[in-house]
Design an enzyme around this catalytic site. Structure first.
Site, PDB file in Angstrom:
ATOM      1  N   HIS A 179      11.076  -0.228  -8.245  1.00 44.15           N
ATOM      2  CA  HIS A 179      10.612  -1.607  -8.099  1.00 44.15           C
ATOM      3  C   HIS A 179      10.797  -2.485  -9.329  1.00 44.15           C
ATOM      4  CE1 HIS A 179       7.753  -3.885  -5.153  1.00 44.15           C
ATOM      5  NE2 HIS A 179       8.892  -4.510  -5.376  1.00 44.15           N
ATOM      6  N   ASP A 230       6.208   2.087  -0.344  1.00 46.51           N
ATOM      7  CA  ASP A 230       4.905   2.764  -0.431  1.00 46.51           C
ATOM      8  C   ASP A 230       3.753   1.879   0.052  1.00 46.51           C
ATOM      9  OD1 ASP A 230       4.670   2.572  -4.078  1.00 46.51           O
ATOM     10  OD2 ASP A 230       3.852   1.196  -2.601  1.00 46.51           O
ATOM     11  N   ASP A 243       1.720  -3.949  -9.409  1.00 49.33           N
ATOM     12  CA  ASP A 243       2.927  -4.028 -10.241  1.00 49.33           C
ATOM     13  C   ASP A 243       2.854  -5.177 -11.246  1.00 49.33           C
ATOM     14  OD1 ASP A 243       3.622  -1.984  -8.601  1.00 49.33           O
ATOM     15  OD2 ASP A 243       5.435  -2.878  -7.792  1.00 49.33           O
ATOM     16  N   HIS A 248       0.536  -1.172  -4.616  1.00 49.78           N
ATOM     17  CA  HIS A 248       0.265  -1.467  -6.026  1.00 49.78           C
ATOM     18  C   HIS A 248       0.542  -2.926  -6.365  1.00 49.78           C
ATOM     19  CE1 HIS A 248       1.766   2.742  -5.518  1.00 49.78           C
ATOM     20  NE2 HIS A 248       0.672   3.013  -6.205  1.00 49.78           N
ATOM     21  N   ASP A 300       7.856  -2.827  -1.202  1.00 51.83           N
ATOM     22  CA  ASP A 300       7.821  -1.461  -1.733  1.00 51.83           C
ATOM     23  C   ASP A 300       7.477  -0.571  -0.546  1.00 51.83           C
ATOM     24  OD1 ASP A 300       6.335  -0.007  -4.692  1.00 51.83           O
ATOM     25  OD2 ASP A 300       6.993   1.001  -2.860  1.00 51.83           O
ATOM     26  N   HIS A 350       8.411  -0.003 -13.459  1.00 53.35           N
ATOM     27  CA  HIS A 350       8.208  -0.328 -12.033  1.00 53.35           C
ATOM     28  C   HIS A 350       6.753  -0.724 -11.750  1.00 53.35           C
ATOM     29  CE1 HIS A 350       6.848   3.778 -10.140  1.00 53.35           C
ATOM     30  NE2 HIS A 350       6.295   3.598 -11.318  1.00 53.35           N
ATOM     31  N   ASP A 374       2.981  -4.037  -1.016  1.00 50.91           N
ATOM     32  CA  ASP A 374       2.954  -2.889  -1.919  1.00 50.91           C
ATOM     33  C   ASP A 374       1.554  -2.286  -1.936  1.00 50.91           C
ATOM     34  OD1 ASP A 374       4.702  -2.644  -5.105  1.00 50.91           O
ATOM     35  OD2 ASP A 374       3.374  -1.158  -4.196  1.00 50.91           O
ATOM     36  N   GLU A 434      11.906   1.568  -3.810  1.00 50.68           N
ATOM     37  CA  GLU A 434      11.194   2.830  -4.000  1.00 50.68           C
ATOM     38  C   GLU A 434      11.450   3.910  -2.960  1.00 50.68           C
ATOM     39  OE1 GLU A 434       9.482   3.748  -6.700  1.00 50.68           O
ATOM     40  OE2 GLU A 434       9.152   1.872  -7.773  1.00 50.68           O
TER      41      GLU A 434
HETATM   42  C1  LIG Z   1      -0.944   1.416 -10.387  1.00 54.74           C
HETATM   43  N1  LIG Z   1      -0.122   1.405 -11.556  1.00 54.74           N
HETATM   44  C2  LIG Z   1       0.736   2.555 -11.783  1.00 54.74           C
HETATM   45  C3  LIG Z   1       1.700   2.784 -10.627  1.00 54.74           C
HETATM   46  C4  LIG Z   1       2.750   1.741 -10.484  1.00 54.74           C
HETATM   47  C5  LIG Z   1       3.543   1.932  -9.189  1.00 54.74           C
HETATM   48  C6  LIG Z   1       4.760   1.069  -9.165  1.00 54.74           C
HETATM   49  B1  LIG Z   1       5.373   0.791  -7.730  1.00 54.74           B
HETATM   50  O1  LIG Z   1       6.556   0.012  -7.852  1.00 54.74           O
HETATM   51  O2  LIG Z   1       5.630   2.008  -7.061  1.00 54.74           O
HETATM   52  O3  LIG Z   1       4.435   0.021  -6.957  1.00 54.74           O
HETATM   53  C7  LIG Z   1      -0.092   3.845 -11.890  1.00 54.74           C
HETATM   54  C8  LIG Z   1      -0.881   3.907 -13.126  1.00 54.74           C
HETATM   55  N2  LIG Z   1      -1.882   4.979 -12.989  1.00 54.74           N
HETATM   56  C9  LIG Z   1      -1.251   6.343 -13.042  1.00 54.74           C
HETATM   57  C10 LIG Z   1      -2.285   7.438 -12.922  1.00 54.74           C
HETATM   58  C11 LIG Z   1      -3.380   7.279 -13.948  1.00 54.74           C
HETATM   59  C12 LIG Z   1      -4.005   5.883 -13.903  1.00 54.74           C
HETATM   60  C13 LIG Z   1      -2.920   4.814 -14.049  1.00 54.74           C
HETATM   61  C14 LIG Z   1       1.499   2.297 -13.080  1.00 54.74           C
HETATM   62  O4  LIG Z   1       2.260   3.195 -13.493  1.00 54.74           O
HETATM   63  O5  LIG Z   1       1.344   1.206 -13.651  1.00 54.74           O
HETATM   64 MN   LIG Z   2       6.007  -1.513  -6.275  1.00 56.66          MN
HETATM   65 MN   LIG Z   3       4.007   0.748  -4.967  1.00 57.59          MN
HETATM   66 MN   LIG Z   4       6.337   3.274  -5.404  1.00 54.36          MN
END
Ligand SMILES: CN[C@](CCCC[B-](O)(O)O)(CCN1CCCCC1)C(=O)O
Ligand SMILES: [Mn+2]
Ligand SMILES: [Mn+2]
Ligand SMILES: [Mn+2]
Length: 304
Positions: free
Chosen positions: A96, A229, A123, A121, A227, A136, A119, A272
């Protein structure tokens, strides 16, 4: 109306190999022919040429900054060129981080665009708030004007001028938001319809409110950053950060149909898809469901 398809075979915005195969597994699943069978004039422009930048050391905890930046600069130029030629664009990812290039490029030609971010998330971590350092999880922080003063210079991103305002962004499908992201969403009043709102109001109401909030007069070009997901992991398991309790197939279809019905969908990112992260049948399920949602964005009518 011509639909230009661009592949973004990229995975360096996150640590799990495999999203670089996203464009090709979607092509192999027949996404282009499915769109052509709708009567859409589809041109497959092939893939963005990805170069790995040597000695791409992390900047603080931000991984692969120069490689991510270089790839997204190329994507930005490619998207801008097609939008300028009055094509609507389907960008196949790839992780992403692709939204940095895709939205930046789109905004160079259509500065009045609005973004619907579908999404699990948000992001919207900045390089300083991100726990993972995976870009991402940060794309919107490189794009939002209101965040510029909070985002440090990241090597390679000199080209990326923020081009989006928080009031032109709306989220649908959130269910895994980091504390810093929640703070940003609340501080700037970003419109967000999490899965709780989807359950509370239903997808019809959510889509109606979302579109009305970012574009009440119904005239602005729409950029959807989808996304996979966002959908329930039982539907799209082949993805890097699955979160249970996602959009159903029919909620995803309905969202896509309503966006299609505006007649103003200008760019769609499909991000993704990671075919390496699951068994063969789960990969097939993921690409079939992703393709089925994509056709609804481009006019497939369930009512015939
Ligand atoms: C929620 N934020 C995450 C996930 C980002 C997903 C990106 B997408 O493009 O797939 O939507 C996760 C951060 N967490 C990981 C586990 C411990 C707490 C933080 C991050 O790495 O910033
Ligand atoms: Mn995303
Ligand atoms: Mn996502
Ligand atoms: Mn993802």
């Amino acid at each position: 109306e011509t639909l230009g398809v661009i592949g973004f075979p990229f995975s360096k915005g996150q640590p799990r190999n495999g999203t670089e195969h996203g464009p090709n597994v979607l092509r192999e699943a027949g996404i282009i022919t499915s769109l052509q069978s709708l009567g859409v004039n589809v041109i497959d422009h092939g893939d963005i040429e990805i170069e790995v930048v040597p000695r791409d050391e992390p900047m603080k905890n931000v991984r692969n900054p120069r490689t991510v930046a270089a790839a997204n600069k190329k994507l930005s130029d490619a998207v801008a060129k097609l939008v300028k030629m009055n094509q609507s664009v389907l960008a196949l990812g790839g992780d992403h981080c692709m939204a940095i290039g895709s939205i930046h490029g789109h905004a160079q030609v259509e500065p009045n665009l609005v973004v619907v971010w579908v999404d699990a998330h948000a992001d919207v971590n900045t390089p300083l708030t991100s726990v993972s350092g995976n870009i991402h999880g940060m794309p919107l922080s490189f794009l939002l004007k209101e965040l510029e003063e909070f985002v440090p210079k990241v090597p390679g991103f000199e080209w990326c001028k923020p081009c989006l305002s928080v009031r032109d962004l709306v989220y649908i499908g959130l269910r895994d938001v980091d504390p810093a992201e929640r703070l940003i969403i609340e501080k700037f009043g970003i419109h967000a319809y999490s899965m709780q709102e989807v359950d509370k109001y239903g997808i019809k109401e959510v889509v109606e409110r979302a579109l009305n909030q970012v574009d009440p007069s119904g005239v602005r070009p729409i950029h959807v950053s989808f996304d996979v997901d966002a959908m329930d992991p039982t539907l799209t398991p082949a993805t890097g950060t699955p979160v249970s309790g996602g959009l159903s197939l029919r909620e995803s279809f309905y969202l896509a149909e309503e966006i299609s019905n505006t007649g103003r969908l200008s760019v769609l990112d499909i991000a993704e898809v990671n075919p390496l992260l699951s068994t063969e049948d789960k990969r097939k399920l993921t690409v079939i469901n992703t393709t089925d949602v994509s056709t609804k964005f481009y006019g497939y009518r369930r009512q015939g």
